[in-house]
Design an enzyme around this catalytic site. Structure first.
Site, PDB file in Angstrom:
ATOM      1  N   ASP A 164     156.524 -41.049 -42.397  1.00 36.32           N
ATOM      2  CA  ASP A 164     156.676 -39.538 -41.800  1.00 36.32           C
ATOM      3  C   ASP A 164     157.345 -39.717 -40.554  1.00 36.32           C
ATOM      4  OD1 ASP A 164     156.809 -37.138 -41.128  1.00 36.32           O
ATOM      5  OD2 ASP A 164     154.532 -36.850 -41.147  1.00 36.32           O
ATOM      6  N   ALA A 221     147.015 -39.669 -41.493  1.00 35.11           N
ATOM      7  CA  ALA A 221     147.799 -40.132 -40.435  1.00 35.11           C
ATOM      8  C   ALA A 221     148.120 -38.984 -39.392  1.00 35.11           C
ATOM      9  CB  ALA A 221     149.339 -40.638 -40.954  1.00 35.11           C
ATOM     10  N   LYS A 222     147.573 -37.829 -39.736  1.00 34.53           N
ATOM     11  CA  LYS A 222     147.700 -36.869 -38.718  1.00 34.53           C
ATOM     12  C   LYS A 222     146.068 -36.389 -38.294  1.00 34.53           C
ATOM     13  CE  LYS A 222     152.131 -35.292 -40.114  1.00 34.53           C
ATOM     14  NZ  LYS A 222     153.118 -33.923 -40.488  1.00 34.53           N
ATOM     15  N   ASN A 223     145.566 -37.274 -38.140  1.00 36.08           N
ATOM     16  CA  ASN A 223     144.051 -36.861 -37.706  1.00 36.08           C
ATOM     17  C   ASN A 223     143.820 -37.176 -36.260  1.00 36.08           C
ATOM     18  OD1 ASN A 223     141.218 -37.743 -36.809  1.00 36.08           O
ATOM     19  ND2 ASN A 223     140.678 -37.353 -39.127  1.00 36.08           N
TER      20      ASN A 223
END
Length: 329
Positions: A143, A108-110
């Site tokens: 998150d 998800a933090k790409n």
């Protein structure tokens, strides 16, 4: 690769790829530190390089970019080529959103994922707004401080709308965790940017009440103190003259616990010509426990003395602040 790729059949054995000659990576004649790629990954990228060089924008190329992204979601070139293929095929972009959600579930933090997602939403337009905001909520539920997700959410709101329920969403997040600085930031973004709320000045009174309530519940939480200060952006006079502000400082100091941020706010008020009553002086005096070093009669300096001791991590900063205070006449 993903678990659904565990039984992957090698490309070299698939009939639809029999006409393609893989293009190996060229590391030069004497690579210093050759990377020991897994065989599945190496083969996937060899075939990708071949279709990329040929600029093949076909259904099988689209499928191959999927495999390559699952193998390495950070490969910018693969994402870029996938966009070219999607556009050439006039592919179903709602299906693409489902694929992106699959990637987001594990990555998800790409950066590339979020860049690609914005590209997709730009083409779908307002019709995708509701679904996109819900998918974004799902990611943030796992998150709540995902910077990429928050940045994307703000872009969706500004580009496509959806402001109507956003303040309630921020409230729900803060009900779950009042220490969620990202939710406080989003709340400030909403009250200052929403076309329906009238701007910062129109929202100030109700937001101050909301923030004071949060402060009194958790005085040690820095986020609402920062938020309270931000509600008076470019209007120092309003900050200094609002009784709600200095009242909450006094209430917290009188508890004699978790009062660091109350002292910091009071110091800021004093540095902007706030005239304290004797009640404030007594409250500050009550926080000083040393019998050997009496407090300075200058209230701002007295606060700096206290902060040097109770906020020892930043003692040097408070010494510096004290040195910058104007000398008493």
């Amino acid at each position: 690769m993903d678990s659904d790729e565990g039984d992957r059949e090698p490309l070299s054995r698939r009939a639809e790829w029999s006409d393609v000659i893989p293009l190996p990576q060229d590391d030069g004649p004497n690579p210093v530190v050759p990377i020991a790629y897994k065989e599945d990954f190496r083969e996937t990228m060899d075939y990708f390089r071949a279709i990329y060089q040929a600029d093949e924008r076909s259904p099988r190329a689209l499928c191959l970019t999927r495999e390559a992204i699952l193998a390495n979601p950070g490969n910018y070139t693969v994402w870029h080529f996938r966009r070219l293929v999607l556009q050439a095929l006039n592919a179903d972009l709602y299906e693409e959103l489902d694929f992106l959600q699959q990637i987001a579930n594990s990555n998800a933090k790409n950066y590339q994922l979020w860049h690609h997602r914005r590209w997709v939403i730009e083409r779908l337009g307002a019709d995708a707004r509701a679904k996109e905001l819900e998918l974004n909520k799902e990611i943030l539920s796992r998150d709540t401080k995902n910077y990429h997700a928050w940045s994307h959410r703000r872009w969706v709101l500004q580009a496509l709308g959806g402001w109507e329920d956003e303040l309630d969403y921020c409230h729900c997040l803060l009900e779950q965790d009042v220490f969620n600085n990202s939710a406080w930031n989003q709340r400030y973004f909403v009250i200052t940017r929403s076309p329906f709320l009238g701007g910062l000045k129109a929202m100030r009174e109700s937001e101050v009440r909301y923030t004071v309530k949060a402060i009194l519940a958790q005085p040690i939480n820095e986020s609402p103190w920062r938020y309270l200060r931000g509600l008076y952006k470019d209007d120092i006079e309003a900050l200094v003259n609002d009784p709600q502000v200095f009242s909450v400082c006094l209430k917290v100091m009188n508890t004699k616990s978790n009062y660091i941020f109350a002292l910091i706010m009071l110091l800021d008020l004093l540095c902007n010509d706030f005239q304290p009553s004797q009640e404030f002086r007594d409250a500050v005096d009550a926080l000083w426990t040393s019998d050997t070093h009496p407090l300075d009669s200058d209230l701002a300096k007295a606060i700096c003395y206290i902060l040097e001791h109770v906020d020892s991590l930043r003692a040097g900063y408070w010494m510096w602040r004290k040195s910058k205070l104007p000398q008493a006449a």
